[in-house]
Each structure stands twice: as C-alpha cells, then as structure tokens.
Design a protein around this motif. Structure first.
Motif, PDB file in Angstrom:
ATOM      1  N   TYR A 119       0.896  -1.140   0.030  1.00  0.00           N
ATOM      2  CA  TYR A 119      -0.032  -0.130   0.057  1.00  0.00           C
ATOM      3  C   TYR A 119       0.936   1.050  -0.122  1.00  0.00           C
ATOM      4  CZ  TYR A 119      -3.687  -2.920   1.368  1.00  0.00           C
ATOM      5  OH  TYR A 119      -4.863  -4.180   1.511  1.00  0.00           O
ATOM      6  N   GLY A 120       0.395   2.351  -0.705  1.00  0.00           N
ATOM      7  CA  GLY A 120       1.135   3.626  -0.434  1.00  0.00           C
ATOM      8  C   GLY A 120       0.863   4.730  -1.706  1.00  0.00           C
ATOM      9  N   SER A 121       1.483   5.520  -2.105  1.00  0.00           N
ATOM     10  CA  SER A 121       1.515   6.686  -3.146  1.00  0.00           C
ATOM     11  C   SER A 121       1.475   5.759  -4.492  1.00  0.00           C
ATOM     12  CB  SER A 121       2.361   7.455  -3.094  1.00  0.00           C
ATOM     13  OG  SER A 121       3.676   7.078  -3.293  1.00  0.00           O
ATOM     14  N   ALA A 122       1.439   6.632  -5.463  1.00  0.00           N
ATOM     15  CA  ALA A 122       1.366   6.168  -6.774  1.00  0.00           C
ATOM     16  C   ALA A 122       2.632   5.580  -7.066  1.00  0.00           C
ATOM     17  CB  ALA A 122       0.987   7.288  -8.030  1.00  0.00           C
ATOM     18  N   GLY A 123       3.867   5.954  -6.375  1.00  0.00           N
ATOM     19  CA  GLY A 123       4.947   5.371  -6.529  1.00  0.00           C
ATOM     20  C   GLY A 123       5.257   3.806  -6.367  1.00  0.00           C
ATOM     21  N   VAL A 124       4.075   3.045  -5.794  1.00  0.00           N
ATOM     22  CA  VAL A 124       4.223   1.452  -5.430  1.00  0.00           C
ATOM     23  C   VAL A 124       3.845   0.873  -6.801  1.00  0.00           C
ATOM     24  CG1 VAL A 124       3.656   1.956  -3.030  1.00  0.00           C
ATOM     25  CG2 VAL A 124       1.755   1.489  -4.677  1.00  0.00           C
ATOM     26  N   LEU A 125       3.593   1.429  -8.007  1.00  0.00           N
ATOM     27  CA  LEU A 125       3.126   0.786  -9.101  1.00  0.00           C
ATOM     28  C   LEU A 125       4.204   0.583  -9.940  1.00  0.00           C
ATOM     29  CD1 LEU A 125      -0.015   3.042  -9.774  1.00  0.00           C
ATOM     30  CD2 LEU A 125      -0.122   0.576  -8.949  1.00  0.00           C
ATOM     31  N   HIS A 126       4.250  -0.539 -10.135  1.00  0.00           N
ATOM     32  CA  HIS A 126       5.478  -0.864 -11.135  1.00  0.00           C
ATOM     33  C   HIS A 126       5.253  -2.095 -12.171  1.00  0.00           C
ATOM     34  CE1 HIS A 126       5.873  -3.761  -7.705  1.00  0.00           C
ATOM     35  NE2 HIS A 126       6.269  -4.463  -8.562  1.00  0.00           N
ATOM     36  N   GLU A 127       5.976  -2.298 -13.117  1.00  0.00           N
ATOM     37  CA  GLU A 127       5.699  -3.265 -14.338  1.00  0.00           C
ATOM     38  C   GLU A 127       6.204  -4.592 -13.887  1.00  0.00           C
ATOM     39  OE1 GLU A 127       7.051  -3.968 -18.973  1.00  0.00           O
ATOM     40  OE2 GLU A 127       6.707  -2.112 -18.281  1.00  0.00           O
ATOM     41  N   GLN A 128       5.537  -5.541 -14.063  1.00  0.00           N
ATOM     42  CA  GLN A 128       5.913  -7.011 -13.934  1.00  0.00           C
ATOM     43  C   GLN A 128       5.251  -8.012 -14.997  1.00  0.00           C
ATOM     44  OE1 GLN A 128       5.669  -8.064  -9.715  1.00  0.00           O
ATOM     45  NE2 GLN A 128       5.055 -10.017 -10.268  1.00  0.00           N
ATOM     46  N   GLU A 129       6.088  -8.999 -15.382  1.00  0.00           N
ATOM     47  CA  GLU A 129       5.820 -10.026 -16.254  1.00  0.00           C
ATOM     48  C   GLU A 129       4.942 -11.233 -15.399  1.00  0.00           C
ATOM     49  OE1 GLU A 129       5.478 -10.607 -19.606  1.00  0.00           O
ATOM     50  OE2 GLU A 129       6.149  -8.521 -19.587  1.00  0.00           O
ATOM     51  N   VAL A 130       3.506 -11.313 -15.555  1.00  0.00           N
ATOM     52  CA  VAL A 130       2.868 -12.278 -14.920  1.00  0.00           C
ATOM     53  C   VAL A 130       2.152 -13.241 -15.899  1.00  0.00           C
ATOM     54  CG1 VAL A 130       2.229 -10.533 -12.997  1.00  0.00           C
ATOM     55  CG2 VAL A 130       0.639 -10.958 -15.152  1.00  0.00           C
ATOM     56  N   ALA A 131       1.744 -14.276 -15.224  1.00  0.00           N
ATOM     57  CA  ALA A 131       1.085 -15.551 -16.218  1.00  0.00           C
ATOM     58  C   ALA A 131      -0.135 -14.890 -16.654  1.00  0.00           C
ATOM     59  CB  ALA A 131       1.035 -16.845 -15.395  1.00  0.00           C
ATOM     60  N   ARG A 132      -0.311 -15.216 -18.101  1.00  0.00           N
ATOM     61  CA  ARG A 132      -1.823 -14.950 -18.379  1.00  0.00           C
ATOM     62  C   ARG A 132      -2.881 -15.669 -17.733  1.00  0.00           C
ATOM     63  NH1 ARG A 132      -3.108 -15.504 -24.788  1.00  0.00           N
ATOM     64  NH2 ARG A 132      -1.117 -13.951 -24.781  1.00  0.00           N
ATOM     65  N   PRO A 133      -3.983 -15.111 -17.262  1.00  0.00           N
ATOM     66  CA  PRO A 133      -4.864 -15.984 -16.345  1.00  0.00           C
ATOM     67  C   PRO A 133      -5.584 -17.018 -17.211  1.00  0.00           C
ATOM     68  CG  PRO A 133      -5.808 -13.699 -16.962  1.00  0.00           C
ATOM     69  CD  PRO A 133      -4.398 -13.730 -17.504  1.00  0.00           C
ATOM     70  N   ALA A 134      -5.675 -18.241 -16.175  1.00  0.00           N
ATOM     71  CA  ALA A 134      -6.169 -19.420 -16.819  1.00  0.00           C
ATOM     72  C   ALA A 134      -7.987 -19.103 -16.660  1.00  0.00           C
ATOM     73  CB  ALA A 134      -5.872 -20.426 -16.044  1.00  0.00           C
ATOM     74  N   LEU A 135      -8.662 -19.841 -17.663  1.00  0.00           N
ATOM     75  CA  LEU A 135     -10.071 -19.644 -17.335  1.00  0.00           C
ATOM     76  C   LEU A 135     -10.957 -20.439 -16.637  1.00  0.00           C
ATOM     77  CD1 LEU A 135     -10.972 -18.441 -21.059  1.00  0.00           C
ATOM     78  CD2 LEU A 135     -10.638 -16.902 -18.916  1.00  0.00           C
ATOM     79  N   GLN A 136     -11.776 -20.169 -15.751  1.00  0.00           N
ATOM     80  CA  GLN A 136     -12.681 -21.110 -15.224  1.00  0.00           C
ATOM     81  C   GLN A 136     -13.953 -21.433 -16.164  1.00  0.00           C
ATOM     82  OE1 GLN A 136     -12.138 -22.671 -12.208  1.00  0.00           O
ATOM     83  NE2 GLN A 136     -10.255 -21.507 -12.316  1.00  0.00           N
ATOM     84  N   ASP A 137     -14.999 -22.293 -15.670  1.00  0.00           N
ATOM     85  CA  ASP A 137     -15.701 -22.573 -16.931  1.00  0.00           C
ATOM     86  C   ASP A 137     -16.774 -21.306 -17.474  1.00  0.00           C
ATOM     87  OD1 ASP A 137     -15.158 -25.150 -16.879  1.00  0.00           O
ATOM     88  OD2 ASP A 137     -16.793 -25.798 -15.880  1.00  0.00           O
ATOM     89  N   HIS A 138     -16.987 -20.502 -16.246  1.00  0.00           N
ATOM     90  CA  HIS A 138     -17.898 -19.312 -16.765  1.00  0.00           C
ATOM     91  C   HIS A 138     -17.373 -17.804 -16.849  1.00  0.00           C
ATOM     92  CE1 HIS A 138     -22.005 -21.405 -16.269  1.00  0.00           C
ATOM     93  NE2 HIS A 138     -21.239 -21.960 -15.234  1.00  0.00           N
ATOM     94  N   GLU A 139     -15.850 -18.070 -17.160  1.00  0.00           N
ATOM     95  CA  GLU A 139     -14.992 -17.050 -17.155  1.00  0.00           C
ATOM     96  C   GLU A 139     -14.763 -16.725 -18.739  1.00  0.00           C
ATOM     97  OE1 GLU A 139     -12.623 -16.167 -13.347  1.00  0.00           O
ATOM     98  OE2 GLU A 139     -11.605 -17.636 -14.703  1.00  0.00           O
ATOM     99  N   VAL A 140     -14.275 -15.312 -19.093  1.00  0.00           N
ATOM    100  CA  VAL A 140     -13.951 -14.888 -20.410  1.00  0.00           C
ATOM    101  C   VAL A 140     -12.611 -14.325 -20.252  1.00  0.00           C
ATOM    102  CG1 VAL A 140     -14.668 -13.223 -22.148  1.00  0.00           C
ATOM    103  CG2 VAL A 140     -16.576 -14.566 -20.889  1.00  0.00           C
TER     104      VAL A 140
END
Length: 312
Positions: free
Chosen positions: A9-30
């Motif tokens: 938590y904090g100011s806007a300075g806590v925001l940074h770029e990161q490579e993450v896994a593309r989300p997997a889908l559940q049955d009712h997700e898009v």
C-alpha cells in the motif's frame, strides 16, 4: 503478459511493471484482451490502503476494475459472449491493469460497433455506479432535489446528466475552473466549493451523492441540507452505514454490482446522444503512465474521466 502491479500500500510510486502469467479460465469466465481502462477513486482507495478492511488484497496485486476490450477466449460454459466481441465490464477483484483479464461472463456487456471504447469504457463501472446510486439506491423521482458533490468528476459528470434527464432538480459542487463545464452538463445550480459553503447556500434536498474524501467534512455538512427522510449516499466511506439515524435520513454506501439493465440503459443513452462521456486525458499503459494517471486523479480538477490506453 505485462501487468502494472502494487507490492504494498502507498502512493502512486508503489506501481511498477511486472511480467505475470496470463490468467487461466474457469468454466464461466471470459478472457478479454484489454484496450482501455480507467483510473478512479476506487483504485486509489485500494492502493492507498484506505479500503484494506473492506477490500483486502494479496500482494503483488493488479489494480483496475473497469474493462474495455475484445474477447479472446471463453470458458466451456460461457453462453453470453464469443471471441471477437467488443465488451465492457468490471471486476470486483481488480486485474484490469494488465494485457489480459479473466472475468465472469455476467460481468460483461457487448458494446455496439458504432461506439468506441473511449465512449463506453467508463460506463462499465463509473457509469454503472452513477446509475445504480441514483436509481437503485436513491430511487430518484422526477421533481426531487438532488445535490451531487464533485459534479465535474468521473462519476459526478455522469450523475449530473442522468439525474437531470430523469427530471430531478440538480445542484452540483465544483471548483472554480469547472463551473461552466458542470452547467453545460445540465445542472440547475453549480456551487463553487472554493469560494462558498454549500451548506449555507443550498436549499433542502431529497438526496446527496457524495464522492469527496476530506475526512468527513463534506459528509457532516451534507446532513444540514438534507430534508427529513432524505438519503445520504457515499461512494467513499463504507462506515456511513453505521451512522446513527437522524431525522429519518437514510445512510447508504454505494457499491456497484454487474447489472445488464443498467448497462443497456447507459449504452442506449450514449447511442441516442443523451449521455456524453467526457474524457479529460488519456495515459499510456506503462508503469509511468499509470502512476501519472493516479497522481493526476488525486490532484483533482479534472473534467470527466481519465483513461489508460493500450497501443493496439
């Protein structure tokens, strides 16, 4: 995929770029490929930690609740949308500050080809919040008097238009440089909160819609202008639900939920040129761009919505 995350938590300075896994889908997700999202007070309240009791998050967390993009894939039980559909929507858990987001199909609405994401992305959460605040929580009726604080802001500028079109008498507060903008939205009266005390110049109203974070000063003063049996609606203070009932005034904390009827009404209003989404500024989907959008939103004074856009 690329995401803009917060690791504390904090100011806007806590925001940074990161490579993450593309989300997997559940049955009712898009799976939606993001094109546009927004920056609003909810994002800031979560980022700062002000909402940690109401909406706690696990770090690293991807902010962003409003979705504007194109369906790329669907879970095996999805029936409402298909790949290639242009959609808006929102997610309670965040995730929109990323190249792709997974969301339940019932949290999405298909937008017409003749409308842009810039015109409609804000309807997904901000617009829906204004609509539900006025018509689900507030049950605003024609002829009633409504006071909308921060009338030039993301929610406020849409709420002013919706309330006026519904036949209410609309008073709004705004800072000096935004007075004419808010009058142009249809407000009957606009009060410059930098030079006047709204509690001293506002006639009694049936409903107050409050988006101001000032330690409760605006909240406290709002009761002075509410009629007996009126409604005080806050978008920023969950604690208002526990306020003692005074003069029969109802205290409500507004939290939007997916609503196909609301989205349909909003989209139709934009198509009919009855509702105008004003975009104040567009920021690029980079760590620097998202952080600057947050700082810009915190500074106040904007007219309408701030957008974050992908280069697609």
């Amino acid at each position: 995929m690329k995401a803009i995350v917060m690791s504390d938590y904090g100011s806007a300075g806590v925001l940074h770029e990161q490579e993450v896994a593309r989300p997997a889908l559940q049955d009712h997700e898009v799976l939606v490929e993001m094109h546009v999202t927004t920056v609003n007070s909810g994002d800031q309240l979560i980022r700062s930690g002000a909402f940690r009791d109401l909406l706690p998050v696990r770090f690293p967390h991807i902010l962003g609740v409003e979705i504007g993009g194109v369906v790329q894939d669907t879970g095996k039980r999805v029936t409402r949308v298909k790949p290639g559909d242009r959609v808006i929507g929102f997610t309670f858990t965040g995730g929109a500050y990323a190249d792709y987001v997974a969301v339940n199909e019932h949290s999405l609405a298909v937008i017409p080809e003749n409308l842009t994401f810039g015109e409609t992305a804000s309807l997904s959460g901000v617009g829906l919040t204004a609509w539900q605040a006025l018509f689900r929580y507030g049950n605003v009726q024609a002829g009633e008097r409504v006071l909308i604080h921060a009338g030039a802001g993301a929610v406020g500028h849409l709420a002013v238009q919706l309330a006026k079109q519904h036949g209410a008498h609309v008073t709004a507060t705004a800072r000096t440089g935004n007075l004419e903008f808010v009058r142009g939205l249809g407000a009957d009266e606009v009060i410059d909160y930098l030079t006047a005390d709204f509690a001293e110049v506002t006639r009694p109203v049936d409903l107050v819609l409050d988006m101001v974070r000032d330690g409760g000063v605006t909240e406290s003063k709002s009761y002075a202008v509410l009629k007996d049996g009126g409604k005080y609606l806050s978008l920023v203070s969950p604690a208002v639900r526990h306020n003692p009932v005074i003069r029969g005034i109802e205290n409500l904390f507004v939290q939007a939920v997916p609503d196909s009827a609301g989205w349909s009404s909003l989209i139709h209003s934009v198509q009919e040129h009855k509702l105008k989404v004003h975009v104040d500024r567009i920021f690029p989907f980079t760590a620097e761009g998202v952080a600057e959008a947050h700082r810009n939103n915190e500074a106040g004074g904007k007219q309408g919505q701030l957008l974050i856009s992908w280069s697609r």
